[in-house]
Design an enzyme around this catalytic site. Structure first.
Site, PDB file in Angstrom:
ATOM      1  N   GLY A  72      17.948  93.017 128.489  1.00 55.12           N
ATOM      2  CA  GLY A  72      16.549  92.659 128.752  1.00 55.12           C
ATOM      3  C   GLY A  72      16.558  91.397 129.598  1.00 55.12           C
ATOM      4  N   LYS A  93      14.371  84.156 138.305  1.00 57.28           N
ATOM      5  CA  LYS A  93      15.719  84.068 137.749  1.00 57.28           C
ATOM      6  C   LYS A  93      15.937  82.597 137.417  1.00 57.28           C
ATOM      7  CE  LYS A  93      20.369  85.901 138.705  1.00 57.28           C
ATOM      8  NZ  LYS A  93      21.162  86.679 139.697  1.00 57.28           N
ATOM      9  N   ASP A 131      21.999  98.309 134.317  1.00 49.42           N
ATOM     10  CA  ASP A 131      20.839  97.408 134.319  1.00 49.42           C
ATOM     11  C   ASP A 131      20.691  96.702 135.670  1.00 49.42           C
ATOM     12  OD1 ASP A 131      23.306  96.290 133.087  1.00 49.42           O
ATOM     13  OD2 ASP A 131      22.253  94.398 133.340  1.00 49.42           O
ATOM     14  N   ASN A 132      21.674  96.880 136.540  1.00 51.45           N
ATOM     15  CA  ASN A 132      21.546  96.309 137.883  1.00 51.45           C
ATOM     16  C   ASN A 132      21.268  97.380 138.939  1.00 51.45           C
ATOM     17  OD1 ASN A 132      21.890  93.687 137.048  1.00 51.45           O
ATOM     18  ND2 ASN A 132      24.093  93.663 137.373  1.00 51.45           N
ATOM     19  N   ASP A 162      20.002  91.699 142.523  1.00 57.25           N
ATOM     20  CA  ASP A 162      20.766  90.959 141.521  1.00 57.25           C
ATOM     21  C   ASP A 162      22.182  90.635 141.996  1.00 57.25           C
ATOM     22  OD1 ASP A 162      20.974  89.526 139.266  1.00 57.25           O
ATOM     23  OD2 ASP A 162      20.909  91.189 137.857  1.00 57.25           O
TER      24      ASP A 162
HETATM   25  P1  AMP Z   1      23.433  89.935 134.967  1.00 56.85           P
HETATM   26  O1  AMP Z   1      24.908  90.070 134.815  1.00 56.85           O
HETATM   27  O2  AMP Z   1      22.991  88.698 135.693  1.00 56.85           O
HETATM   28  O3  AMP Z   1      22.796  91.166 135.508  1.00 56.85           O
HETATM   29  O4  AMP Z   1      22.866  89.711 133.483  1.00 56.85           O
HETATM   30  C1  AMP Z   1      23.137  90.570 132.406  1.00 56.85           C
HETATM   31  C2  AMP Z   1      22.249  90.208 131.242  1.00 56.85           C
HETATM   32  O5  AMP Z   1      22.548  88.910 130.760  1.00 56.85           O
HETATM   33  C3  AMP Z   1      20.778  90.213 131.558  1.00 56.85           C
HETATM   34  O6  AMP Z   1      20.107  90.708 130.441  1.00 56.85           O
HETATM   35  C4  AMP Z   1      20.481  88.761 131.800  1.00 56.85           C
HETATM   36  O7  AMP Z   1      19.136  88.457 131.587  1.00 56.85           O
HETATM   37  C5  AMP Z   1      21.390  88.083 130.795  1.00 56.85           C
HETATM   38  N1  AMP Z   1      21.790  86.739 131.219  1.00 56.85           N
HETATM   39  C6  AMP Z   1      22.671  86.405 132.180  1.00 56.85           C
HETATM   40  N2  AMP Z   1      22.786  85.074 132.264  1.00 56.85           N
HETATM   41  C7  AMP Z   1      21.957  84.526 131.354  1.00 56.85           C
HETATM   42  C8  AMP Z   1      21.622  83.190 130.956  1.00 56.85           C
HETATM   43  N3  AMP Z   1      22.169  82.119 131.530  1.00 56.85           N
HETATM   44  N4  AMP Z   1      20.708  83.052 129.978  1.00 56.85           N
HETATM   45  C9  AMP Z   1      20.138  84.106 129.376  1.00 56.85           C
HETATM   46  N5  AMP Z   1      20.420  85.378 129.692  1.00 56.85           N
HETATM   47  C10 AMP Z   1      21.319  85.599 130.668  1.00 56.85           C
HETATM   48 MG    MG Z   2      21.129  91.853 136.090  1.00 55.70          MG
END
Ligand code: AMP
Ligand code: MG
Length: 473
Positions: A93, A116, A258-259, A268
């Site tokens: 999420g 973001k 999710d991406n 992303d």
């Molecule tokens: P991502 O790899 O950036 O696509 O993120 C994967 C998941 O981890 C997503 O649900 C993001 O919202 C969550 N996420 C990544 N980095 C953070 C962070 N620093 N704080 C909170 N959630 C994160």
């Molecule tokens: Mg993502």
């Protein structure tokens, strides 16, 4: 939404597409409050698309809307799950972002403004909900570079430095913080549907799919079998998108479901990289130990992700239609990849067998040697000379890697040039320049603009790089 008479960003006519679906798809969240707001990037070239004039939007307007988040709240943290490196994760999420709002572009299309680094949400788990400044800089650069290379991509609208100290395992820490706003077609992901299947709500799958089709596949909305047609078109769009990445020499790095956008758009940008040399094994994310999301695996992975999406869609679409849709993936991918690679080589079309030979020879040359992937095409563009049509030995002879370019490749290229009339040579040169910018966003290039930022808070090299990317210099 509070209307503010003086800030044009807050005065946009925000639409409520996701809210109208009801609250099963998101959680209402506030934005974080930051100790500082320094506008580091505003993407003025995007403003006309959302009906704004850069002359009338001040830096303070950006900060008020996209740093202090005044005027519009609460925001929507979107709910989704996803397969991450093959493992299903139901604890995803929007963990550090939210949907700020949706606006109608001057092109008639609906766009998302998503954040973001805007603070913690119910999906942050133990993480801080923040974006590092370097993460922001890297995403801005990736999106602008990909856009100029013709990739269908989200873009950054703004990035504000927020004055916090963050701790990250993959950056020297403490490291600086930022909050970014991204303009994209949609933040609905394959994983949005995967979650609805997981919680056994096929009614919500159908409702969301109806909305997705109405907004992002509107030409299908009133047709028979719109669901099957939607899936077939998503397959086609995704196939074309991967082809765009491959031709651009881009490795996304984290192709979790999710991406993957339901609109077939790229978004992303975390640990991405542009490939230094043509190497299918090249892997961008340091934590991708099995090289699952390597450069060369991207077409296969995207096809696999489309196949995984069939699980939730089975509630609505027959298995045979899903299979028929997916069966078109290779065709969509191959035809787009060939078209784009031919363009990078300067051609709009060639006899089929010759086009295939040229592509095969080009990939072989780039695989067998350590000639830079981007350097090769950049040299082709900058060194292009009408004499190449006369004499194959002259082709690329002035480049530093000329000795590595095989006679076989030169004679194939020479043959292709000779399939064209002399008058068409100008268009070859134009095409080479259009599709092969001189500046590539290789890792050392990103580092070269990042170092002055951390060493002396000097942002000029970053802005200069953005200008070069924009002007395809
Ligand atoms: P991502 O790899 O950036 O696509 O993120 C994967 C998941 O981890 C997503 O649900 C993001 O919202 C969550 N996420 C990544 N980095 C953070 C962070 N620093 N704080 C909170 N959630 C994160
Ligand atoms: Mg993502």
């Amino acid at each position: 939404m509070i209307k503010n008479n003086s800030n044009p960003i807050l005065n946009l006519d925000y639409e409520l597409a996701i809210e109208t679906l009801g609250d099963d798809y998101y959680d209402l969240v506030p934005a974080a409050e930051f100790p500082q707001h320094i506008l580091r990037f505003r993407n003025d070239s995007l403003l006309p698309l959302i009906g704004l004039n850069s002359q009338t939007v001040s830096d303070a307007d950006f900060i008020e809307a996209f740093g202090k988040f005044q005027g519009m709240r609460p925001f929507l943290a979107l709910r989704y799950h996803g397969y991450q490196f093959g493992q299903y994760n139901p604890y995803l999420g929007d963990g550090r972002g939210f949907l700020y709002g949706q606006v109608r572009g001057t092109d008639g299309k609906l766009y998302d403004l998503g954040t973001k680094g805007s603070g913690r949400t119910p999906y942050s788990r133990t993480a801080d909900g923040r974006l590092t400044l370097k993460g922001g800089v890297r995403e801005i650069l990736a999106a602008e570079a990909l856009f100029q290379l013709g990739v269908k991509t989200s873009r950054c609208l703004s990035m504000i430095e927020t004055g916090e100290s963050l701790w990250r395992g993959d950056e020297p820490s403490p490291t600086r913080s930022s909050v970014m706003v991204r303009l994209s077609r949609s933040h609905i992901r394959f994983g949005t549907f995967e979650r609805l299947h997981y919680i056994q709500r096929s009614d919500l799958i159908e409702k969301l799919l109806d909305s997705v089709i109405k907004i992002y596949y509107s030409h299908l909305a009133d047709t028979e079998e719109k669901y099957s047609k939607f899936y077939a078109e998503l397959v086609e769009r995704t196939g074309r998108l991967v082809a765009q990445w491959m031709a651009a020499g881009f490795c996304h790095g984290v192709l979790n479901t999710d991406n993957m956008s339901i609109t077939g758009e790229s978004f992303d940008y975390g640990p991405y990289a542009f490939i230094p040399t043509y190497d299918p094994q090249f892997t961008a994310a340091y934590f991708d130990y099995g090289r699952l999301y390597s450069y060369g695996n991207q077409p296969l992975i995207c096809k696999h992700n489309l196949e995984m999406l069939q699980i939730p869609l089975k509630a609505i679409i027959s298995q045979s239609d899903l299979e028929a849709g997916l069966a078109q993936f290779e065709d969509s991918y191959q035809s787009e990849y060939q078209k784009l690679m031919l363009q990078k080589l300067g051609f709009a079309e060639l006899p089929v067998s010759l086009a295939e030979e040229l592509l095969t020879q080009t990939i072989k040359l780039l695989s067998d040697t350590d000639i830079g992937y981007h350097a090769f095409f950049a040299e082709l563009a900058s060194g292009f000379n009408y004499d190449w049509r006369q004499e194959s030995q002259l082709i690329l002879e002035k480049t530093e890697f000329s000795k590595q370019v095989s006679e076989r490749w030169c004679s194939t290229y020479h043959l292709c040039l000779n399939k064209l009339a002399v008058e068409e040579m100008e268009s070859v040169g134009d095409r080479l320049k259009k599709f092969n910018p001189q500046t590539a966003l290789l890792r050392p290039v990103i580092e070269s603009v990042w170092q002055p930022i951390i060493a002396a808070n000097d942002w000029q090299p970053f802005y200069d790089l953005l200008l070069k990317i924009k002007n395809k210099k």
